[in-house]
Design a protein around this motif. Structure first.
Motif, mmCIF file in Angstrom:
data_model
loop_
_atom_site.group_PDB
_atom_site.id
_atom_site.type_symbol
_atom_site.label_atom_id
_atom_site.label_comp_id
_atom_site.label_asym_id
_atom_site.label_seq_id
_atom_site.Cartn_x
_atom_site.Cartn_y
_atom_site.Cartn_z
ATOM 1 N N ALA A 197 0.825 -1.207 0.000
ATOM 2 C CA ALA A 197 0.000 0.000 0.000
ATOM 3 C C ALA A 197 0.853 1.249 0.000
ATOM 4 O O ALA A 197 0.588 2.218 -0.721
ATOM 5 N N PHE A 198 1.903 1.262 0.809
ATOM 6 C CA PHE A 198 2.701 2.463 0.946
ATOM 7 C C PHE A 198 3.677 2.688 -0.203
ATOM 8 O O PHE A 198 4.328 3.722 -0.277
ATOM 9 N N GLN A 199 3.757 1.716 -1.121
ATOM 10 C CA GLN A 199 4.536 1.955 -2.326
ATOM 11 C C GLN A 199 3.794 2.921 -3.252
ATOM 12 O O GLN A 199 4.390 3.554 -4.120
ATOM 13 N N LEU A 200 2.482 3.003 -3.054
ATOM 14 C CA LEU A 200 1.665 3.926 -3.830
ATOM 15 C C LEU A 200 1.612 5.272 -3.094
ATOM 16 O O LEU A 200 2.262 5.454 -2.074
ATOM 17 N N TYR A 201 0.815 6.177 -3.615
ATOM 18 C CA TYR A 201 0.735 7.521 -3.048
ATOM 19 C C TYR A 201 -0.220 7.499 -1.853
ATOM 20 O O TYR A 201 -1.247 8.151 -1.828
ATOM 21 N N SER A 202 0.127 6.664 -0.863
ATOM 22 C CA SER A 202 -0.743 6.467 0.286
ATOM 23 C C SER A 202 -0.297 7.327 1.454
ATOM 24 O O SER A 202 0.892 7.435 1.735
ATOM 25 N N ILE A 203 -1.268 7.902 2.139
ATOM 26 C CA ILE A 203 -0.930 8.709 3.314
ATOM 27 C C ILE A 203 -1.310 8.019 4.611
ATOM 28 O O ILE A 203 -0.876 8.425 5.683
ATOM 29 N N ASP A 204 -2.113 6.968 4.520
ATOM 30 C CA ASP A 204 -2.443 6.220 5.722
ATOM 31 C C ASP A 204 -3.019 4.866 5.352
ATOM 32 O O ASP A 204 -3.371 4.612 4.193
ATOM 33 N N TYR A 205 -3.147 4.032 6.362
ATOM 34 C CA TYR A 205 -3.594 2.662 6.194
ATOM 35 C C TYR A 205 -4.445 2.337 7.410
ATOM 36 O O TYR A 205 -3.928 2.252 8.515
ATOM 37 N N ILE A 206 -5.762 2.212 7.230
ATOM 38 C CA ILE A 206 -6.671 2.021 8.359
ATOM 39 C C ILE A 206 -7.210 0.597 8.361
ATOM 40 O O ILE A 206 -7.783 0.153 7.366
ATOM 41 N N LEU A 207 -7.021 -0.101 9.472
ATOM 42 C CA LEU A 207 -7.595 -1.431 9.594
ATOM 43 C C LEU A 207 -9.069 -1.329 9.956
ATOM 44 O O LEU A 207 -9.469 -0.517 10.786
ATOM 45 N N LYS A 208 -9.885 -2.157 9.303
ATOM 46 C CA LYS A 208 -11.307 -2.187 9.608
ATOM 47 C C LYS A 208 -11.544 -2.917 10.926
ATOM 48 O O LYS A 208 -10.766 -3.785 11.305
ATOM 49 N N PRO A 209 -12.654 -2.610 11.608
ATOM 50 C CA PRO A 209 -13.635 -1.589 11.265
ATOM 51 C C PRO A 209 -13.112 -0.180 11.560
ATOM 52 O O PRO A 209 -12.498 0.047 12.603
ATOM 53 N N ILE A 210 -13.375 0.727 10.643
ATOM 54 C CA ILE A 210 -12.901 2.101 10.768
ATOM 55 C C ILE A 210 -13.619 2.790 11.921
ATOM 56 O O ILE A 210 -14.829 2.663 12.076
ATOM 57 N N THR A 211 -12.860 3.517 12.720
ATOM 58 C CA THR A 211 -13.452 4.291 13.812
ATOM 59 C C THR A 211 -13.371 5.777 13.475
ATOM 60 O O THR A 211 -12.604 6.191 12.596
ATOM 61 N N ALA A 212 -14.146 6.559 14.188
ATOM 62 C CA ALA A 212 -14.113 8.010 13.976
ATOM 63 C C ALA A 212 -12.714 8.550 14.252
ATOM 64 O O ALA A 212 -12.221 9.433 13.548
ATOM 65 N N ALA A 213 -12.051 7.994 15.267
ATOM 66 C CA ALA A 213 -10.714 8.470 15.627
ATOM 67 C C ALA A 213 -9.687 8.149 14.542
ATOM 68 O O ALA A 213 -8.870 8.999 14.176
ATOM 69 N N SER A 214 -9.714 6.907 14.013
ATOM 70 C CA SER A 214 -8.736 6.536 12.986
ATOM 71 C C SER A 214 -8.983 7.304 11.695
ATOM 72 O O SER A 214 -8.039 7.683 10.993
ATOM 73 N N ASN B 147 -7.712 10.895 12.214
ATOM 74 C CA ASN B 147 -6.250 10.902 12.187
ATOM 75 C C ASN B 147 -5.730 10.849 10.753
ATOM 76 O O ASN B 147 -4.795 11.569 10.382
ATOM 77 N N ALA B 148 -6.357 10.017 9.914
ATOM 78 C CA ALA B 148 -5.929 9.878 8.520
ATOM 79 C C ALA B 148 -6.174 11.164 7.730
ATOM 80 O O ALA B 148 -5.316 11.614 6.968
ATOM 81 N N ILE B 149 -7.347 11.766 7.913
ATOM 82 C CA ILE B 149 -7.655 12.994 7.174
ATOM 83 C C ILE B 149 -6.778 14.140 7.655
ATOM 84 O O ILE B 149 -6.360 14.996 6.859
ATOM 85 N N ASN B 150 -6.475 14.161 8.932
ATOM 86 C CA ASN B 150 -5.573 15.200 9.450
ATOM 87 C C ASN B 150 -4.191 15.067 8.828
ATOM 88 O O ASN B 150 -3.528 16.070 8.526
ATOM 89 N N LYS B 151 -3.729 13.839 8.609
ATOM 90 C CA LYS B 151 -2.452 13.623 7.926
ATOM 91 C C LYS B 151 -2.514 14.172 6.506
ATOM 92 O O LYS B 151 -1.565 14.785 6.016
ATOM 93 N N TYR B 152 -3.657 13.930 5.863
ATOM 94 C CA TYR B 152 -3.851 14.434 4.498
ATOM 95 C C TYR B 152 -3.770 15.958 4.475
ATOM 96 O O TYR B 152 -3.112 16.553 3.611
ATOM 97 N N LYS B 153 -4.420 16.600 5.439
ATOM 98 C CA LYS B 153 -4.419 18.067 5.478
ATOM 99 C C LYS B 153 -3.012 18.620 5.696
ATOM 100 O O LYS B 153 -2.625 19.620 5.084
ATOM 101 N N VAL B 154 -2.249 17.962 6.555
ATOM 102 C CA VAL B 154 -0.869 18.405 6.795
ATOM 103 C C VAL B 154 -0.051 18.241 5.526
ATOM 104 O O VAL B 154 0.745 19.114 5.165
ATOM 105 N N MET B 155 -0.241 17.132 4.830
ATOM 106 C CA MET B 155 0.491 16.881 3.599
ATOM 107 C C MET B 155 0.178 17.933 2.548
ATOM 108 O O MET B 155 1.072 18.456 1.875
ATOM 109 N N VAL B 156 -1.100 18.257 2.413
ATOM 110 C CA VAL B 156 -1.512 19.262 1.434
ATOM 111 C C VAL B 156 -0.934 20.624 1.805
ATOM 112 O O VAL B 156 -0.450 21.369 0.950
ATOM 113 N N ALA B 157 -0.977 20.938 3.097
ATOM 114 C CA ALA B 157 -0.454 22.234 3.549
ATOM 115 C C ALA B 157 1.043 22.353 3.284
ATOM 116 O O ALA B 157 1.548 23.425 2.946
#
Length: 253
Positions: free
Chosen positions: A89-106, A109-119
């Motif tokens: 997964a991380f060989q691609l343009y991946s910013i996070d990897y969430i194991l199911k079942p997805i929680t609100a916290a995980s 955390n993933a979207i916050n990483k995305y926002k930091v990356m974009v910024a």
């Protein structure tokens, strides 16, 4: 923020969409596609979203096949029950990897990483991510299932499951108290999702939990009959002759 979901389980799509809207009601989910072929078609003909949420194991193959056929330069967040795929997964343009079942916290955390990356207009540090994964990666199995009765949704822990039964193309989860739920997954996929030390595929229709078995009796033609604790079952659970040896080894391990 425009998001595309690539996921083959309808309940997972509904849950992820709800979590995204809860995180930020301004998020625009452009749609959800359920297979490699549908994803390739979508990404080949439409403007790519800002962010993709991608399940790794789809009905017609691994989602990595999508990115071999379509160039995607947008960030990806992988969602899956199989952490053994993390390195790929991380060989691609991946910013996070969430194991199911997805929680609100995980998810947050993933979207916050995305926002930091974009910024920062920078790609993830794959070397750090890969090193962390190599140290921590291990095979994980589902510890609970997202299931429903009618329009009501429930989380059912693995230890509360007596067995799974396939009825044509619908798979039901039967809990230890006898309640019957629908799960949006095939029996074939279930075999990869659950811990094989706990569950045994008795035949084409049934998969049983070791702790739910009350006793096993000899059956005609060198087969075995499995009886479930405290649950009356309309149809016998029969271990086929070809699977008897494997069942005995599993039960005794």
């Amino acid at each position: 923020m425009n998001i595309l979901i690539i996921e083959d389980e309808q309940l997972a799509i509904e849950r992820l969409t709800l979590l995204l809207k809860t995180y930020d009601e301004k998020i625009n989910v452009l749609g959800a596609v359920e297979s490699v072929e549908e994803a390739v078609e979508w990404l080949s003909t439409k403007t790519h979203p800002d962010l993709l949420f991608v399940d790794i194991h789809l009905a017609d193959g691994h989602s990595f096949e999508i990115f071999k056929r379509v160039i995607v330069k947008k960030p990806i967040i992988f969602t899956t029950a199989y952490d053994q795929y993390a390195l790929d997964a991380f060989q691609l343009y991946s910013i996070d990897y969430i194991l199911k079942p997805i929680t609100a916290a995980s998810l947050a955390n993933a979207i916050n990483k995305y926002k930091v990356m974009v910024a920062n207009t920078a790609q993830p540090n794959y070397k750090v991510l890969l090193n962390e994964l190599k140290e921590n990666i291990a095979t994980k199995y589902k510890n609970r299932f997202f299931a429903k009765i009618g329009q009501k949704l429930f989380f059912i822990a693995v230890h509360e499951i007596a067995y799974f039964i396939a009825d044509n193309k619908i798979v039901h989860l039967v809990s230890t108290d006898g309640k019957k739920y629908i799960v949006n997954v095939t029996m074939e996929k279930l075999e990869k999702l659950v811990d094989p030390s706990l569950f045994f595929r008795a035949n084409r229709k049934f998969m049983v939990h070791i702790d739910a078995i009350e006793q096993v009796r000899p059956y005609d033609n060198n087969r075995l009959l499995v009886l479930i604790k405290n649950i009356a079952i309309a149809e016998d659970i029969i271990i086929s002759r070809e699977k008897v040896a494997a069942f005995k080894l599993w039960a005794d391990s």
